[in-house]
Write an enzyme that holds these catalytic residues in place. Structure first.
Site, PDB file in Angstrom:
ATOM      1  N   ASP A  47      32.255  37.440  54.028  1.00  0.00           N
ATOM      2  CA  ASP A  47      33.354  38.479  53.382  1.00  0.00           C
ATOM      3  C   ASP A  47      32.640  39.393  52.910  1.00  0.00           C
ATOM      4  OD1 ASP A  47      35.563  39.122  51.354  1.00  0.00           O
ATOM      5  OD2 ASP A  47      36.023  36.712  51.038  1.00  0.00           O
ATOM      6  N   SER A  96      40.871  41.490  50.529  1.00  0.00           N
ATOM      7  CA  SER A  96      40.621  40.283  51.703  1.00  0.00           C
ATOM      8  C   SER A  96      42.294  39.452  52.102  1.00  0.00           C
ATOM      9  CB  SER A  96      39.631  39.327  51.031  1.00  0.00           C
ATOM     10  OG  SER A  96      38.498  39.484  50.491  1.00  0.00           O
ATOM     11  N   HIS A 274      30.954  42.047  44.242  1.00  0.00           N
ATOM     12  CA  HIS A 274      32.505  42.586  42.922  1.00  0.00           C
ATOM     13  C   HIS A 274      31.202  42.687  41.709  1.00  0.00           C
ATOM     14  CE1 HIS A 274      36.678  42.985  44.964  1.00  0.00           C
ATOM     15  NE2 HIS A 274      36.121  42.025  45.006  1.00  0.00           N
TER      16      HIS A 274
END
Length: 468
Positions: A47, A96, A274
């Site tokens: 991810d 996502s 992030h």
């Protein structure tokens, strides 16, 4: 269906999928013929793992005593690239959920959608297809198991943050997997409902400790939850290679005559992106790399297994080298034993001294760096006290997920020290529209060569499943 017809089917998968997708796929993707149908299919999502992450990991793992930069497991299995854009009126940056839905169902959708289309209608996923064909299925993630990516393979919801509803659906909509490993106590053990007990009532073994992974019986399906939400950062966890450990257990539990489909996600690469946290990012990348190294051996022993690895998007806009300096130096990253977030938690509780700070960072800080940490801590505490006395909220107060606290400001300062030391830059605290790498190993890996859209990956997996 014979092999020639299978190959033609894959090459022409997009003819009926709309003009835009047809133009992309037929011009760029030249799938190799299917050699044989894989018994087992393992889909891995890093991810947030854009191409700079795998490059950074190569330099992070480099042996400085040798004249060359050594390849990593990612380099050994790189086969192509993938686009990631969602179906949101030419907004090219995906979240996502939309990206996972594309990878799981071959359908473009809106950001926030969990295996539903633009009209919020359920779409079938490759995991559901595998289950319908009699294969075993499983998910292994470092987030909570009802997070966007696993949910987009296991469930359907119009909004990814409906966490309790998604968790409930894992029972209410029919159990879709034989194995679930990751985090999620908060959502599965609630005052209004204990889903763990319901899984046990449906014949599942339940574990809540990594130490039980190797000893739990394989004669029942398995639910393992090891964190309140996501798992701790790899740098802070009791097992820094917990994704690899869970994957080893998953392959052992899922092996059967009819084969299996397994989703694996290195979830917290994205979370580090992030946070603009390069130290935690490399810890998560190392955990994923160890997982792939295990699967290299597994595929050699089980040549009827296909492993496909990609990212759903890139996060943070990370750059290796900043401010015109022709350098990126991961040296301090190799020495760190805990995450910047963990260091912030510890420094918040005590007076900051050079000796103590050095012991936490595991490298020597400069006087200027120590002074910066002390100043940030004191100034933030003072600002908070003034706000409490005056009733006027400090202008620096952040968003709900990033409030103005001593802990958060220390975390930011610590990351700034590490980013400066390593010459790491970031352009965003969100996602970017960059293409992402595709890796593959094992049976039919050549199908994923070259440029492709993320929906093409799901289309090829659907076709392989349909020809079992």
């Amino acid at each position: 269906m014979n092999k020639i017809l299978i190959a033609l089917t894959i090459a022409g998968l997009t003819i009926s999928c709309g003009k835009e997708t047809q133009e992309v796929v037929t011009q760029e993707v030249q799938p190799a013929p299917v050699v044989s149908t894989p018994k087992n299919i393992i889909m891995i999502v890093g991810d947030g793992m854009g191409p700079t992450y795998t490059t950074a990991y190569r330099y992070f793992k480099d042996d400085p005593s040798t004249p060359r930069v050594e390849n990593t497991v990612f380099d050994r299995h790189l086969v192509g690239m993938s686009s990631t854009y969602p179906d949101t009126h030419h907004n090219y940056v995906t979240d996502s959920a939309a990206a996972a839905t594309a990878l799981s169902s071959a359908i473009k959708t809106y950001n926030g959608a969990v295996a539903v289309d633009m009209d919020k209608q359920n779409v079938e996923t490759v995991l559901e297809r595998a289950k319908s064909l009699g294969m075993k299925t499983g998910v292994v993630v470092t987030s909570q198991i009802n997070h966007a990516t696993p949910a987009s393979y296991l469930s359907h919801n119009d909004y990814r943050y409906n966490y309790n509803a998604i968790a409930d659906s894992y029972i209410d909509n029919g159990i879709q997997a034989d194995l679930y490993l990751g985090g999620g106590w908060k959502f599965f053990i609630r005052e209004d409902r204990n889903l763990v007990e319901e899984f046990e009532d449906n014949g599942f073994n339940y574990i809540d400790s990594y130490q039980l992974l190797d000893s739990v019986s394989t004669d029942k399906p398995l639910l393992g939850l090891f964190g309140d939400k996501g798992l701790p950062w790899a740098l802070d966890d009791t097992n820094k290679h917990r994704l690899s450990a869970m994957t080893k257990t998953a392959t052992k539990h899922l092996e059967n005559e009819d084969g299996y489909f397994l989703l694996i996600e290195g979830s917290q690469i994205d979370w580090a992106g992030h946070s603009n946290d390069i130290a935690s990012a490399m810890g998560e990348m190392d955990d994923l790399a160890k997982t792939l190294e295990y699967l290299e051996t597994y595929v050699k022993e089980h040549p009827d297994t296909l492993v496909v690895i990609t990212a759903d998007h890139s996060t943070g806009g990370v750059t290796l080298g900043v401010d015109g300096v022709f350098q990126w130096d991961p040296k301090v990253l190799r020495t760190m034993k805990q995450s910047p977030n963990s260091i912030a938690n510890l420094l918040e509780k005590v007076d900051i001294t050079t000796e103590y700070a050095n012991s936490l960072f595991n490298f020597e800080l400069t006087d200027e760096e120590i002074s910066k940490l002390i100043t940030v801590k004191n100034d933030t505490a003072t600002a908070i006290k003034i706000a409490e006395v005056t009733g006027i909220e400090d202008a620096r107060s952040g968003k709900e997920y990033d409030p103005f606290t001593v802990n958060n400001e220390l975390y930011k300062a610590i990351k700034e020290v590490i980013n400066a030391r390593t010459f790491t830059g970031w352009t965003s605290s969100g996602h970017t529209a960059a293409d992402v790498p595709v890796f593959a190993m094992g049976n039919n890996k050549a199908l994923f060569n070259g440029y492709q859209d993320n929906t093409d990956i799901a289309k090829k997996i659907f076709t392989l499943l349909d020809n079992k």
